[in-house]
Scaffold this motif. Structure first.
Motif, PDB file in Angstrom:
ATOM      1  N   ASN A 146     113.191  16.966  48.486  1.00  0.00           N
ATOM      2  CA  ASN A 146     113.770  16.572  47.199  1.00  0.00           C
ATOM      3  C   ASN A 146     113.426  17.664  46.200  1.00  0.00           C
ATOM      4  O   ASN A 146     112.278  18.102  46.120  1.00  0.00           O
ATOM      5  CB  ASN A 146     113.206  15.225  46.741  1.00  0.00           C
ATOM      6  N   PHE A 147     114.432  18.097  45.458  1.00  0.00           N
ATOM      7  CA  PHE A 147     114.254  19.169  44.479  1.00  0.00           C
ATOM      8  C   PHE A 147     115.134  18.831  43.293  1.00  0.00           C
ATOM      9  O   PHE A 147     116.353  18.769  43.420  1.00  0.00           O
ATOM     10  CB  PHE A 147     114.675  20.504  45.097  1.00  0.00           C
ATOM     11  N   SER A 148     114.522  18.585  42.124  1.00  0.00           N
ATOM     12  CA  SER A 148     115.269  18.045  41.006  1.00  0.00           C
ATOM     13  C   SER A 148     114.790  18.606  39.676  1.00  0.00           C
ATOM     14  O   SER A 148     113.588  18.630  39.411  1.00  0.00           O
ATOM     15  CB  SER A 148     115.118  16.520  40.965  1.00  0.00           C
ATOM     16  N   VAL A 149     115.737  19.020  38.863  1.00  0.00           N
ATOM     17  CA  VAL A 149     115.474  19.409  37.479  1.00  0.00           C
ATOM     18  C   VAL A 149     116.222  18.398  36.618  1.00  0.00           C
ATOM     19  O   VAL A 149     117.422  18.185  36.805  1.00  0.00           O
ATOM     20  CB  VAL A 149     115.964  20.841  37.178  1.00  0.00           C
ATOM     21  N   VAL A 150     115.522  17.759  35.680  1.00  0.00           N
ATOM     22  CA  VAL A 150     116.157  16.722  34.865  1.00  0.00           C
ATOM     23  C   VAL A 150     117.332  17.319  34.091  1.00  0.00           C
ATOM     24  O   VAL A 150     117.357  18.505  33.775  1.00  0.00           O
ATOM     25  CB  VAL A 150     115.153  16.025  33.927  1.00  0.00           C
ATOM     26  N   LEU A 151     118.315  16.469  33.803  1.00  0.00           N
ATOM     27  CA  LEU A 151     119.551  16.939  33.173  1.00  0.00           C
ATOM     28  C   LEU A 151     119.311  17.740  31.904  1.00  0.00           C
ATOM     29  O   LEU A 151     119.908  18.804  31.702  1.00  0.00           O
ATOM     30  CB  LEU A 151     120.467  15.752  32.880  1.00  0.00           C
ATOM     31  N   TRP A 187     105.341  17.641  43.789  1.00  0.00           N
ATOM     32  CA  TRP A 187     105.040  18.400  42.583  1.00  0.00           C
ATOM     33  C   TRP A 187     105.839  17.901  41.386  1.00  0.00           C
ATOM     34  O   TRP A 187     106.987  17.515  41.524  1.00  0.00           O
ATOM     35  CB  TRP A 187     105.381  19.871  42.788  1.00  0.00           C
ATOM     36  N   ILE A 188     105.207  17.985  40.219  1.00  0.00           N
ATOM     37  CA  ILE A 188     105.884  17.785  38.932  1.00  0.00           C
ATOM     38  C   ILE A 188     105.741  19.098  38.172  1.00  0.00           C
ATOM     39  O   ILE A 188     104.635  19.630  38.059  1.00  0.00           O
ATOM     40  CB  ILE A 188     105.236  16.657  38.100  1.00  0.00           C
ATOM     41  N   GLU A 219     101.114   8.742  41.964  1.00  0.00           N
ATOM     42  CA  GLU A 219     101.714   7.406  41.876  1.00  0.00           C
ATOM     43  C   GLU A 219     102.123   7.073  40.440  1.00  0.00           C
ATOM     44  O   GLU A 219     103.190   6.525  40.196  1.00  0.00           O
ATOM     45  CB  GLU A 219     100.715   6.361  42.403  1.00  0.00           C
ATOM     46  N   GLN A 220     101.286   7.443  39.478  1.00  0.00           N
ATOM     47  CA  GLN A 220     101.592   7.116  38.081  1.00  0.00           C
ATOM     48  C   GLN A 220     102.773   7.906  37.526  1.00  0.00           C
ATOM     49  O   GLN A 220     103.282   7.583  36.455  1.00  0.00           O
ATOM     50  CB  GLN A 220     100.356   7.273  37.178  1.00  0.00           C
ATOM     51  N   ASP A 221     103.234   8.935  38.229  1.00  0.00           N
ATOM     52  CA  ASP A 221     104.411   9.701  37.803  1.00  0.00           C
ATOM     53  C   ASP A 221     105.727   9.072  38.259  1.00  0.00           C
ATOM     54  O   ASP A 221     106.800   9.485  37.814  1.00  0.00           O
ATOM     55  CB  ASP A 221     104.351  11.127  38.367  1.00  0.00           C
ATOM     56  N   LEU A 222     105.658   8.100  39.147  1.00  0.00           N
ATOM     57  CA  LEU A 222     106.877   7.597  39.778  1.00  0.00           C
ATOM     58  C   LEU A 222     107.826   6.898  38.810  1.00  0.00           C
ATOM     59  O   LEU A 222     109.045   6.974  39.000  1.00  0.00           O
ATOM     60  CB  LEU A 222     106.542   6.700  40.966  1.00  0.00           C
ATOM     61  N   ASP A 223     107.325   6.234  37.790  1.00  0.00           N
ATOM     62  CA  ASP A 223     108.243   5.613  36.826  1.00  0.00           C
ATOM     63  C   ASP A 223     109.102   6.686  36.158  1.00  0.00           C
ATOM     64  O   ASP A 223     110.311   6.506  35.996  1.00  0.00           O
ATOM     65  CB  ASP A 223     107.485   4.799  35.776  1.00  0.00           C
ATOM     66  N   TRP A 224     108.482   7.799  35.777  1.00  0.00           N
ATOM     67  CA  TRP A 224     109.243   8.902  35.172  1.00  0.00           C
ATOM     68  C   TRP A 224     110.249   9.474  36.173  1.00  0.00           C
ATOM     69  O   TRP A 224     111.415   9.672  35.848  1.00  0.00           O
ATOM     70  CB  TRP A 224     108.284  10.001  34.678  1.00  0.00           C
ATOM     71  N   VAL A 225     109.805   9.733  37.392  1.00  0.00           N
ATOM     72  CA  VAL A 225     110.691  10.283  38.431  1.00  0.00           C
ATOM     73  C   VAL A 225     111.856   9.334  38.668  1.00  0.00           C
ATOM     74  O   VAL A 225     113.023   9.762  38.703  1.00  0.00           O
ATOM     75  CB  VAL A 225     109.908  10.532  39.737  1.00  0.00           C
ATOM     76  N   PRO A 230     107.150  16.739  31.451  1.00  0.00           N
ATOM     77  CA  PRO A 230     107.707  16.939  32.785  1.00  0.00           C
ATOM     78  C   PRO A 230     109.203  17.262  32.713  1.00  0.00           C
ATOM     79  O   PRO A 230     109.932  16.680  31.906  1.00  0.00           O
ATOM     80  CB  PRO A 230     107.461  15.607  33.495  1.00  0.00           C
ATOM     81  N   VAL A 231     109.631  18.219  33.539  1.00  0.00           N
ATOM     82  CA  VAL A 231     111.032  18.643  33.522  1.00  0.00           C
ATOM     83  C   VAL A 231     111.644  18.739  34.921  1.00  0.00           C
ATOM     84  O   VAL A 231     112.861  18.851  35.054  1.00  0.00           O
ATOM     85  CB  VAL A 231     111.215  19.999  32.806  1.00  0.00           C
ATOM     86  N   ALA A 232     110.812  18.715  35.965  1.00  0.00           N
ATOM     87  CA  ALA A 232     111.336  18.877  37.327  1.00  0.00           C
ATOM     88  C   ALA A 232     110.333  18.315  38.317  1.00  0.00           C
ATOM     89  O   ALA A 232     109.161  18.118  37.995  1.00  0.00           O
ATOM     90  CB  ALA A 232     111.607  20.352  37.616  1.00  0.00           C
ATOM     91  N   TYR A 233     110.813  18.085  39.535  1.00  0.00           N
ATOM     92  CA  TYR A 233     109.930  17.609  40.591  1.00  0.00           C
ATOM     93  C   TYR A 233     110.454  18.054  41.948  1.00  0.00           C
ATOM     94  O   TYR A 233     111.636  18.387  42.103  1.00  0.00           O
ATOM     95  CB  TYR A 233     109.751  16.087  40.545  1.00  0.00           C
ATOM     96  N   ALA A 234     109.537  18.093  42.911  1.00  0.00           N
ATOM     97  CA  ALA A 234     109.896  18.532  44.257  1.00  0.00           C
ATOM     98  C   ALA A 234     108.994  17.842  45.267  1.00  0.00           C
ATOM     99  O   ALA A 234     107.834  17.537  44.977  1.00  0.00           O
ATOM    100  CB  ALA A 234     109.749  20.050  44.382  1.00  0.00           C
ATOM    101  N   VAL A 235     109.556  17.628  46.453  1.00  0.00           N
ATOM    102  CA  VAL A 235     108.807  17.067  47.575  1.00  0.00           C
ATOM    103  C   VAL A 235     109.026  17.997  48.766  1.00  0.00           C
ATOM    104  O   VAL A 235     110.170  18.295  49.126  1.00  0.00           O
ATOM    105  CB  VAL A 235     109.284  15.642  47.924  1.00  0.00           C
ATOM    106  N   VAL A 236     107.916  18.458  49.358  1.00  0.00           N
ATOM    107  CA  VAL A 236     107.970  19.386  50.480  1.00  0.00           C
ATOM    108  C   VAL A 236     107.120  18.842  51.621  1.00  0.00           C
ATOM    109  O   VAL A 236     105.969  18.449  51.418  1.00  0.00           O
ATOM    110  CB  VAL A 236     107.450  20.785  50.081  1.00  0.00           C
ATOM    111  N   MET A 237     107.697  18.841  52.820  1.00  0.00           N
ATOM    112  CA  MET A 237     106.972  18.457  54.027  1.00  0.00           C
ATOM    113  C   MET A 237     106.648  19.734  54.797  1.00  0.00           C
ATOM    114  O   MET A 237     107.542  20.537  55.062  1.00  0.00           O
ATOM    115  CB  MET A 237     107.838  17.542  54.895  1.00  0.00           C
TER     116      MET A 237
END
Length: 140
Positions: free
Chosen positions: A62-67, A37-38, A3-9, A45-52
């Motif tokens: 969701n699969f994301s690498v920051v610009l 995942w972060i 939850e505390q990572d969400l502002d960054w995401v 932090p440089v990337a994040y992913a959500v897997v079901m």
């Protein structure tokens, strides 16, 4: 991801997508027990992913690498981590959707072994209506 990572995401999500996920999308994913995942590089932090995962299948939501971190192979490394983790959990099929227009993401997924298995008509919102999604699959 916690939850505390969400502002960054949520700072990065609208920089990466024309129709970004909302805080509620991420909160629901965390509350549902999805693997969120972060990825960090040098403690940043440089990337994040959500897997079901459902039984022996997993879906990349969701699969994301920051610009600032794109183009350095981090997406490939994160995908490999996800595949290794899912294989260890008994997953036999790993799915995702991607916009046909997102050539960079498609190249990363194809290089990782994902193959197109179908198309979802009008899956994504787009500036001029809707855009299809390519459905891709790989065995972890």
């Amino acid at each position: 991801m916690r939850e505390q990572d969400l502002d960054w995401v949520l700072h990065h999500e609208p920089q990466l997508y024309p129709f970004p996920w909302t805080r509620g999308n991420f909160e629901d994913s965390l509350a549902s027990g999805y693997s969120c995942w972060i990825m960090a590089e040098a403690d940043a932090p440089v990337a994040y992913a959500v897997v079901m995962q459902v039984f022996d299948e997993a879906h990349l939501l969701n699969f994301s690498v920051v610009l600032a971190a794109q183009g350095r192979g981090l997406g490939a490394r994160l995908l490999q981590f996800l595949r290794d983790t899912l294989r260890g959990r008994g997953v036999t099929q790993f799915f995702l959707e991607v916009r046909p227009s997102n050539l960079a993401a498609r190249a990363v997924y194809e290089k990782a072994g994902f193959a197109s298995i179908g198309r979802r008509k009008g899956y994504y919102p787009a500036e001029d209506g809707r855009e299809d999604a390519l459905v891709m699959r790989v065995a972890p």
